[in-house]
Design a protein around this motif. Structure first.
Motif, mmCIF file in Angstrom:
data_model
loop_
_atom_site.group_PDB
_atom_site.id
_atom_site.type_symbol
_atom_site.label_atom_id
_atom_site.label_comp_id
_atom_site.label_asym_id
_atom_site.label_seq_id
_atom_site.Cartn_x
_atom_site.Cartn_y
_atom_site.Cartn_z
ATOM 1 N N VAL A 3 0.993 -1.213 0.119
ATOM 2 C CA VAL A 3 0.130 -0.014 0.030
ATOM 3 C C VAL A 3 0.904 1.095 0.073
ATOM 4 C CG1 VAL A 3 -1.676 1.362 1.262
ATOM 5 C CG2 VAL A 3 -1.863 -1.228 1.069
ATOM 6 N N LYS A 4 0.315 2.256 -0.722
ATOM 7 C CA LYS A 4 1.137 3.589 -0.925
ATOM 8 C C LYS A 4 0.576 4.404 -0.152
ATOM 9 C CE LYS A 4 4.389 1.958 -3.635
ATOM 10 N NZ LYS A 4 5.574 1.715 -3.036
ATOM 11 N N THR A 5 1.051 5.228 0.467
ATOM 12 C CA THR A 5 0.465 6.446 1.289
ATOM 13 C C THR A 5 0.770 7.878 0.716
ATOM 14 O OG1 THR A 5 1.947 6.601 3.087
ATOM 15 C CG2 THR A 5 0.077 5.135 3.607
ATOM 16 N N LEU A 6 -0.137 8.584 0.498
ATOM 17 C CA LEU A 6 0.253 10.074 -0.154
ATOM 18 C C LEU A 6 -0.759 11.032 0.341
ATOM 19 C CD1 LEU A 6 -1.210 9.702 -3.693
ATOM 20 C CD2 LEU A 6 -1.062 7.603 -2.423
ATOM 21 N N LYS A 7 -0.737 12.102 -0.176
ATOM 22 C CA LYS A 7 -1.750 13.353 0.069
ATOM 23 C C LYS A 7 -2.004 13.829 -1.278
ATOM 24 C CE LYS A 7 0.087 15.289 4.492
ATOM 25 N NZ LYS A 7 -1.159 15.066 5.380
ATOM 26 N N ILE A 8 -3.601 13.958 -1.220
ATOM 27 C CA ILE A 8 -4.286 14.681 -2.390
ATOM 28 C C ILE A 8 -5.056 15.809 -1.789
ATOM 29 C CG2 ILE A 8 -5.533 14.514 -4.518
ATOM 30 C CD1 ILE A 8 -4.881 11.514 -4.602
ATOM 31 N N ASP A 9 -4.712 16.994 -2.221
ATOM 32 C CA ASP A 9 -5.323 18.229 -1.975
ATOM 33 C C ASP A 9 -5.320 18.135 -0.250
ATOM 34 O OD1 ASP A 9 -5.730 18.968 -4.394
ATOM 35 O OD2 ASP A 9 -7.767 18.266 -4.649
ATOM 36 N N ASP A 10 -4.069 17.694 0.409
ATOM 37 C CA ASP A 10 -3.850 17.890 1.675
ATOM 38 C C ASP A 10 -4.794 16.686 2.438
ATOM 39 O OD1 ASP A 10 -2.149 20.079 1.723
ATOM 40 O OD2 ASP A 10 -3.950 21.375 1.487
ATOM 41 N N LYS A 11 -5.499 15.857 1.679
ATOM 42 C CA LYS A 11 -6.134 14.609 2.403
ATOM 43 C C LYS A 11 -5.315 13.566 2.407
ATOM 44 C CE LYS A 11 -10.390 12.206 1.969
ATOM 45 N NZ LYS A 11 -11.490 12.026 0.976
ATOM 46 N N ASP A 12 -5.083 12.707 3.539
ATOM 47 C CA ASP A 12 -4.232 11.657 3.395
ATOM 48 C C ASP A 12 -4.936 10.374 2.627
ATOM 49 O OD1 ASP A 12 -2.080 12.586 5.412
ATOM 50 O OD2 ASP A 12 -3.383 12.385 6.944
ATOM 51 N N ILE A 21 -2.982 8.055 -10.100
ATOM 52 C CA ILE A 21 -3.427 9.149 -9.291
ATOM 53 C C ILE A 21 -4.972 9.524 -9.494
ATOM 54 C CG2 ILE A 21 -3.261 11.600 -8.907
ATOM 55 C CD1 ILE A 21 -0.299 11.481 -9.616
ATOM 56 N N LEU A 22 -5.542 9.209 -10.678
ATOM 57 C CA LEU A 22 -6.652 9.410 -10.861
ATOM 58 C C LEU A 22 -7.714 8.410 -10.208
ATOM 59 C CD1 LEU A 22 -8.928 10.826 -12.602
ATOM 60 C CD2 LEU A 22 -8.419 9.000 -14.244
ATOM 61 N N GLN A 23 -7.005 7.120 -10.096
ATOM 62 C CA GLN A 23 -7.966 6.291 -9.304
ATOM 63 C C GLN A 23 -8.014 6.606 -7.891
ATOM 64 O OE1 GLN A 23 -5.563 2.594 -10.728
ATOM 65 N NE2 GLN A 23 -7.189 1.925 -11.790
ATOM 66 N N ALA A 24 -6.805 7.153 -7.444
ATOM 67 C CA ALA A 24 -6.796 7.419 -5.751
ATOM 68 C C ALA A 24 -7.794 8.814 -5.651
ATOM 69 C CB ALA A 24 -5.167 7.759 -5.544
ATOM 70 N N ALA A 25 -7.806 9.594 -6.634
ATOM 71 C CA ALA A 25 -8.416 10.555 -6.491
ATOM 72 C C ALA A 25 -10.125 10.285 -6.369
ATOM 73 C CB ALA A 25 -8.295 11.658 -7.265
ATOM 74 N N GLN A 26 -10.472 9.281 -7.289
ATOM 75 C CA GLN A 26 -11.854 8.970 -7.502
ATOM 76 C C GLN A 26 -12.316 8.097 -6.502
ATOM 77 O OE1 GLN A 26 -11.612 7.269 -11.417
ATOM 78 N NE2 GLN A 26 -12.219 8.812 -12.441
#
Length: 238
Positions: A3-12, A21-26
């Protein structure tokens, strides 16, 4: 799978390795506009609407074909991105002949939806008014190249789901256009199964059913999801 951990728009965010990235955002309810993306077929990053900013990388990257990495910090809706997306949509309108008032997809068009989403109400670029044709040689369907945005969704659906390989892209640069067969009239392409997948995959009114008039082309998201598994399960009917 790790599993990868990241931030998108400051959301963990936590998501499996190999996801985009698109899948993670959706999956986390973060909207990113797209036109060429279609669930179930390979992403190609053609429309460039899903560009995002990633901390430490000095260029914008398309979310649909960029895999997540540990510790990524991603921004999806900065002023810079808003301007890029608006410019992209303006270019799509200026390089084609998109006359919404007489289009079969008027009111049910993904290009229109994205234009509204990015706040585009005019284009700053000079209209090219290209001389593009309309092919009505098929018994059931037609293609109006004036409305095509070269998203290649029809190409990928026909190739990867139906397996007929009817569509492709010809020429280069501003001269690019979608061709059927070996640049034959659509109605003369023996490989076409008349399944209609390309019609349902098309985000605009470029590919349509004969008999449809202004604003009559329907777009059903559930049907697009159905297309992904229909061939495998032998569920598709003409």
């Amino acid at each position: 799978m790790s599993v990868k951990t990241l931030k998108i728009d400051d959301k963990d965010i936590a998501i499996e390795e190999g996801a985009t990235i698109l899948q993670a955002a959706q999956e986390n309810g973060i909207p990113i506009p797209t036109l060429c993306h279609l669930e179930g077929v390979t992403d190609v990053g053609a429309c460039r609407l899903c560009l995002v900013e990633i901390k430490g990388i000095n260029r914008l990257l398309p979310a649909c074909v960029t895999e997540v990495a540990e510790g990524m910090e991603i921004q999806t809706n900065t002023e810079k991105l808003q301007e890029y997306r608006k410019m992209t949509v303006e270019l799509l309108f200026s390089e084609g002949n998109h006359i919404c008032a007489v289009c079969v997809a008027n009111g049910n068009c993904e290009l229109q939806d994205v234009a509204i989403q990015v706040g585009m109400d005019h284009t700053r670029f000079t209209y090219r008014f290209p001389d593009r044709g309309v092919d009505m040689s098929h018994e059931l369907f037609g293609i109006d190249h004036n409305r095509c945005i070269l998203c290649t969704r029809c190409v990928r659906v026909c190739d990867e789901i139906e397996g007929a390989h009817v569509w492709d892209v010809a020429m280069r640069g501003a001269a690019c256009y979608i061709v059927s067969g070996l640049n034959q009239p659509w109605g003369e392409v023996d490989a076409c199964t008349s399944c209609g997948k390309c019609v349902d995959a098309c985000p605009t009114g470029a590919i349509f059913r004969k008999g449809e008039t202004t604003a009559e082309k329907e777009r059903d998201r559930a049907k697009l999801e159905f297309l992904v598994t229909a061939r495998k399960k032998h569920q598709w009917t003409r």
